[in-house]
Design an enzyme around this catalytic site. Sequence first.
Site, PDB file in Angstrom:
ATOM      1  N   HIS A  86      -3.438   6.898   2.295  1.00  0.00           N
ATOM      2  CA  HIS A  86      -3.835   5.568   1.821  1.00  0.00           C
ATOM      3  C   HIS A  86      -5.229   5.243   2.342  1.00  0.00           C
ATOM      4  O   HIS A  86      -5.545   5.504   3.504  1.00  0.00           O
ATOM      5  CB  HIS A  86      -2.807   4.541   2.306  1.00  0.00           C
ATOM      6  CG  HIS A  86      -3.260   3.126   2.126  1.00  0.00           C
ATOM      7  ND1 HIS A  86      -3.785   2.663   0.940  1.00  0.00           N
ATOM      8  CD2 HIS A  86      -3.289   2.068   2.993  1.00  0.00           C
ATOM      9  CE1 HIS A  86      -4.107   1.387   1.075  1.00  0.00           C
ATOM     10  NE2 HIS A  86      -3.825   1.004   2.301  1.00  0.00           N
ATOM     11  N   ASN A  94     -10.167  -0.784  -0.360  1.00  0.00           N
ATOM     12  CA  ASN A  94      -8.721  -0.634  -0.181  1.00  0.00           C
ATOM     13  C   ASN A  94      -8.015  -1.273  -1.381  1.00  0.00           C
ATOM     14  O   ASN A  94      -7.964  -2.493  -1.494  1.00  0.00           O
ATOM     15  CB  ASN A  94      -8.308  -1.313   1.127  1.00  0.00           C
ATOM     16  CG  ASN A  94      -6.810  -1.255   1.381  1.00  0.00           C
ATOM     17  OD1 ASN A  94      -6.028  -1.028   0.475  1.00  0.00           O
ATOM     18  ND2 ASN A  94      -6.417  -1.481   2.625  1.00  0.00           N
ATOM     19  N   CYS A 128       0.825  -1.217   0.000  1.00  0.00           N
ATOM     20  CA  CYS A 128       0.000   0.000   0.000  1.00  0.00           C
ATOM     21  C   CYS A 128       0.856   1.264   0.000  1.00  0.00           C
ATOM     22  O   CYS A 128       0.350   2.356  -0.225  1.00  0.00           O
ATOM     23  CB  CYS A 128      -0.930   0.003   1.200  1.00  0.00           C
ATOM     24  SG  CYS A 128      -1.864  -1.524   1.350  1.00  0.00           S
TER      25      CYS A 128
HETATM   26  O1  UT7 Z   1      -3.931  -1.517   3.546  1.00  0.00           O
HETATM   27  C1  UT7 Z   1      -2.937  -1.939   4.414  1.00  0.00           C
HETATM   28  C2  UT7 Z   1      -3.162  -1.421   5.768  1.00  0.00           C
HETATM   29  N1  UT7 Z   1      -4.349  -1.994   6.306  1.00  0.00           N
HETATM   30  C3  UT7 Z   1      -5.004  -1.403   7.292  1.00  0.00           C
HETATM   31  O2  UT7 Z   1      -4.600  -0.341   7.710  1.00  0.00           O
HETATM   32  C4  UT7 Z   1      -6.202  -2.084   7.890  1.00  0.00           C
HETATM   33  C5  UT7 Z   1      -6.171  -1.935   9.394  1.00  0.00           C
HETATM   34  N2  UT7 Z   1      -7.210  -2.671  10.097  1.00  0.00           N
HETATM   35  C6  UT7 Z   1      -8.526  -2.366  10.037  1.00  0.00           C
HETATM   36  O3  UT7 Z   1      -8.936  -1.543   9.247  1.00  0.00           O
HETATM   37  C7  UT7 Z   1      -9.469  -3.024  11.023  1.00  0.00           C
HETATM   38  O4  UT7 Z   1      -8.710  -3.746  11.954  1.00  0.00           O
HETATM   39  C8  UT7 Z   1     -10.538  -3.959  10.390  1.00  0.00           C
HETATM   40  C9  UT7 Z   1     -11.535  -3.131   9.594  1.00  0.00           C
HETATM   41  C10 UT7 Z   1      -9.864  -4.983   9.505  1.00  0.00           C
HETATM   42  C11 UT7 Z   1     -11.315  -4.697  11.461  1.00  0.00           C
HETATM   43  O5  UT7 Z   1     -11.950  -3.774  12.307  1.00  0.00           O
HETATM   44  P1  UT7 Z   1     -11.723  -3.836  13.874  1.00  0.00           P
HETATM   45  O6  UT7 Z   1     -12.512  -2.772  14.459  1.00  0.00           O
HETATM   46  O7  UT7 Z   1     -10.250  -3.828  14.160  1.00  0.00           O
HETATM   47  O8  UT7 Z   1     -12.327  -5.241  14.234  1.00  0.00           O
HETATM   48  P2  UT7 Z   1     -11.799  -6.267  15.306  1.00  0.00           P
HETATM   49  O9  UT7 Z   1     -10.934  -7.260  14.662  1.00  0.00           O
HETATM   50  O10 UT7 Z   1     -11.295  -5.523  16.506  1.00  0.00           O
HETATM   51  O11 UT7 Z   1     -13.129  -6.959  15.754  1.00  0.00           O
HETATM   52  C12 UT7 Z   1     -14.160  -6.257  16.508  1.00  0.00           C
HETATM   53  C13 UT7 Z   1     -15.380  -7.122  16.608  1.00  0.00           C
HETATM   54  C14 UT7 Z   1     -15.117  -8.535  17.108  1.00  0.00           C
HETATM   55  O12 UT7 Z   1     -16.265  -8.948  17.847  1.00  0.00           O
HETATM   56  P3  UT7 Z   1     -16.264  -8.925  19.457  1.00  0.00           P
HETATM   57  O13 UT7 Z   1     -15.129  -9.793  19.883  1.00  0.00           O
HETATM   58  O14 UT7 Z   1     -16.059  -7.471  19.818  1.00  0.00           O
HETATM   59  O15 UT7 Z   1     -17.615  -9.425  19.800  1.00  0.00           O
HETATM   60  C15 UT7 Z   1     -15.033  -9.357  15.839  1.00  0.00           C
HETATM   61  O16 UT7 Z   1     -15.386 -10.685  16.039  1.00  0.00           O
HETATM   62  O17 UT7 Z   1     -15.965  -7.272  15.315  1.00  0.00           O
HETATM   63  C16 UT7 Z   1     -16.035  -8.673  14.974  1.00  0.00           C
HETATM   64  N3  UT7 Z   1     -15.715  -8.765  13.549  1.00  0.00           N
HETATM   65  C17 UT7 Z   1     -16.625  -8.721  12.587  1.00  0.00           C
HETATM   66  N4  UT7 Z   1     -17.960  -8.567  12.643  1.00  0.00           N
HETATM   67  C18 UT7 Z   1     -18.608  -8.524  11.469  1.00  0.00           C
HETATM   68  C19 UT7 Z   1     -14.483  -8.907  12.990  1.00  0.00           C
HETATM   69  N5  UT7 Z   1     -14.606  -8.945  11.645  1.00  0.00           N
HETATM   70  C20 UT7 Z   1     -15.916  -8.828  11.382  1.00  0.00           C
HETATM   71  C21 UT7 Z   1     -16.658  -8.773  10.203  1.00  0.00           C
HETATM   72  N6  UT7 Z   1     -17.985  -8.618  10.290  1.00  0.00           N
HETATM   73  N7  UT7 Z   1     -16.074  -8.859   8.988  1.00  0.00           N
END
Ligand code: UT7
Length: 338
Positions: free
Chosen positions: A263, A294, A128
């Site tokens: 980005h 992305n 990226c």
């Molecule tokens: O391009 C290169 C650089 N990339 C980035 O900069 C991406 C960086 N990361 C992110 O943008 C975020 O981490 C994501 C969008 C990928 C994920 O969002 P998040 O807020 O970090 O989610 P998380 O992994 O902390 O999960 C939060 C909650 C969890 O549930 P509980 O444990 O709070 O009940 C997950 O199980 O959301 C749940 N979850 C989902 N729910 C619905 C995780 N993935 C999903 C999903 N749909 N796809």
Amino acid sequence: MTVTPKGLAGELRTPPVAHARISGIGGYRPRRVVPNAELVDRIDSSDEWIRERSGIIERRFAGEGESVIDMSEFATTPALEMAGITADQLDAVIVATVSWPYQTPAAAPMLAERLGSKAAAFDISAACAGYCHGIALAGDMVRAGTAQHVLVVGVERLSDFTSLDDRGTAFIFADGAGAAVVSRSETPGIGPTVWGSDGAQWPAISQTESWIDVHEKNLGWPHIGMAGQTVFRWAVWGMAPVAQQALDAAGVTADQLDAFVPHQANVRIIDAMAKKLDLPADLPIARDIAYTGNTSAASVPLAMERMIRHGEIPRGGLALQIGFGAGLSFAAQVVVIP
Ligand code: UT7
């Protein structure tokens, strides 16, 4: 016996140092629009969750006639047009990508051939951050006199390397291409690049298995995996200071900017960076992620191209751009908007 050099370093002829600027920019978004609703069932997610946690409403997936080379060509045509040059005037073609499906040769020579250019052509792999690395290289090549015009393309067909069953990435990654022409200029148009890497976090975004393991262990087609939270924290805490350093290195303050083009990884990262940088409330900030997802190396040029096309940012103004991602790698610079 002592050997003495025949020539003296002082006699070496080198071109005069020049300035460089982005003279043209173009973008290509694949035809097929993929709304969140199409992806949610396989990852037990919802349209609301994806919008709220990432800012993505829809993205584009490439189809037939939209290969890495096709998309690069479609993005390059308007960039060359804006630059007012033809492909045979290019001295180098740099393609930034992580989704070109050949180990070798690079995509760039094939793109050059498609465009009708015999220029030096090579790929760079900085995920990226690839486009901003490419702008750094192209700017230095032009300044040093190695080239007068360099094409930099950021292009991805990440849908080929994304598992639609992977909850952490299926809704994020997308396809597209952005292209910029970097040309010799009377005035400075590309500020100093602030860049670096943190290889200790190498596994945070990576292909799930090496090609050798895929082959020897008979594993299925690999995809790109991501430790989302780790990358999120690194981006939010680590990238605003890098962007600030790029401003300082260029001798520019936030209130002199006409655009912030980070980005497009996650709209929450974009908003957090803007807050940490204390950007003026009315500064146009790229939020192309909502409709483009992305697109890794393509995201910065695609986002800038949209803002120019929509008349949101003034040509000739200053934009702060930053790319960050797998590696982990990053690069940022202030550029004059073409
Ligand atoms: O391009 C290169 C650089 N990339 C980035 O900069 C991406 C960086 N990361 C992110 O943008 C975020 O981490 C994501 C969008 C990928 C994920 O969002 P998040 O807020 O970090 O989610 P998380 O992994 O902390 O999960 C939060 C909650 C969890 O549930 P509980 O444990 O709070 O009940 C997950 O199980 O959301 C749940 N979850 C989902 N729910 C619905 C995780 N993935 C999903 C999903 N749909 N796809």
